[in-house]
Write an enzyme that holds these catalytic residues in place. Sequence first.
Site, mmCIF file in Angstrom:
data_model
loop_
_atom_site.group_PDB
_atom_site.id
_atom_site.type_symbol
_atom_site.label_atom_id
_atom_site.label_comp_id
_atom_site.label_asym_id
_atom_site.label_seq_id
_atom_site.Cartn_x
_atom_site.Cartn_y
_atom_site.Cartn_z
ATOM 1 C CG ASP A 71 -49.880 -6.477 0.230
ATOM 2 O OD1 ASP A 71 -49.759 -5.433 0.889
ATOM 3 O OD2 ASP A 71 -49.177 -7.496 0.425
ATOM 4 C CG HIS A 129 -46.270 -4.473 5.292
ATOM 5 N ND1 HIS A 129 -46.557 -4.705 3.977
ATOM 6 C CD2 HIS A 129 -47.227 -3.628 5.738
ATOM 7 C CE1 HIS A 129 -47.630 -4.015 3.623
ATOM 8 N NE2 HIS A 129 -48.061 -3.338 4.683
ATOM 9 N N GLY A 130 -44.133 -7.943 6.623
ATOM 10 C CA GLY A 130 -42.987 -8.827 6.821
ATOM 11 C C GLY A 130 -43.171 -9.822 7.954
ATOM 12 C CG ASN A 165 -49.543 -7.126 5.840
ATOM 13 O OD1 ASN A 165 -50.546 -7.000 6.534
ATOM 14 N ND2 ASN A 165 -49.271 -6.321 4.841
ATOM 15 C CB THR A 196 -42.166 -15.100 2.562
ATOM 16 O OG1 THR A 196 -41.956 -13.799 2.021
ATOM 17 C CG2 THR A 196 -41.059 -16.016 2.111
HETATM 18 P P1 13P Z 1 -43.642 -11.642 4.268
HETATM 19 O O1 13P Z 1 -43.657 -12.127 2.856
HETATM 20 O O2 13P Z 1 -42.279 -11.348 4.759
HETATM 21 O O3 13P Z 1 -44.414 -12.540 5.179
HETATM 22 O O4 13P Z 1 -44.394 -10.219 4.266
HETATM 23 C C1 13P Z 1 -45.665 -10.141 3.686
HETATM 24 C C2 13P Z 1 -46.115 -8.740 3.575
HETATM 25 O O5 13P Z 1 -45.717 -7.879 4.332
HETATM 26 C C3 13P Z 1 -47.095 -8.444 2.523
HETATM 27 O O6 13P Z 1 -47.470 -7.108 2.485
#
Ligand code: 13P
Length: 283
Positions: A82, A207-208, A229, A232
């Site tokens: 990643d 992502h995120g 993805n 966090t």
């Molecule tokens: P988060 O940490 O916000 O869940 O996003 C993870 C991510 O996009 C890894 O590529």
Amino acid sequence: MKKVTLMEQFKSADEGGYAVPHFNFSDIWDLEAIVKGAEEMHAPVIAAALPKVNDALGMHVVGAMAKALAESAKVPVYLHLDHSTQVQVSQRACDENYSLVMLDASKETLEENIRRVKMVVDYARPRGVFVEGEIGMIKGRTEEGSYTEDDFLVRVEDAVELAEKSGLDILAVGIGTAHGFYQGRPEINFKRLAEVNEALGLPLVMHGGTGIPEEDVRRAIQNGINKVNVGTIIKYTYLSTVKEVLDREGPTIYTTELMLPAVNAVTEEVKRWIKTCMADGRA
Ligand code: 13P
């Protein structure tokens, strides 16, 4: 268990109206939880390592660890690099059991983004490894720093040019999502996502994931997202459980007794996300 390639997996996700969930891991315990959650939900899953995890443990060790767990898993488990920003690092991962490698040059000019992604594609393709690129910006903090400006939104023509000229397999798009916890509800530009999907016809990546409401994740899937993805909340669940047990039991506890509650907590979070992505029962 017959393991189809990741691109075949994305194709069935597209046809079946679900996304293959991606979870970031940092060691054997959270990796174990990701595999366990996927097995309990009968779902395909992508286990993703950031370059900093490879730097700390060694790419060869991370690759070998994931290979061992994937081989004994009852569901398809794919290893993914990643947010690598370095061509050589992404190329090297192609020889270390990674099924999918990212080359994130989204902060560079379009020409430079194309050039770098293509170098990885040229190396990865003969080795049967797939490549993820990124266009537009994911907001929030990453290893390379933060992005907080407003110019994050992917331009359709840039996405098409990057995909066509580099030959990448899947594309992460800037549509308003951010890494880390959100302040308030994320504002996702579903219209732009649909436009990119229409123009491209390739699997798209969101992502995120942490903090995006379930209905928004599902709406994004309906508009072309095939990979979601999540990082966090995995790390947060893992570390807060370790802290809680350690605070309660003290540091004379056996390591396994400390870590297994964390594995169980992360497994539950993984299962919740698999359901959100509608990937349960797809393996
Ligand atoms: P988060 O940490 O916000 O869940 O996003 C993870 C991510 O996009 C890894 O590529």
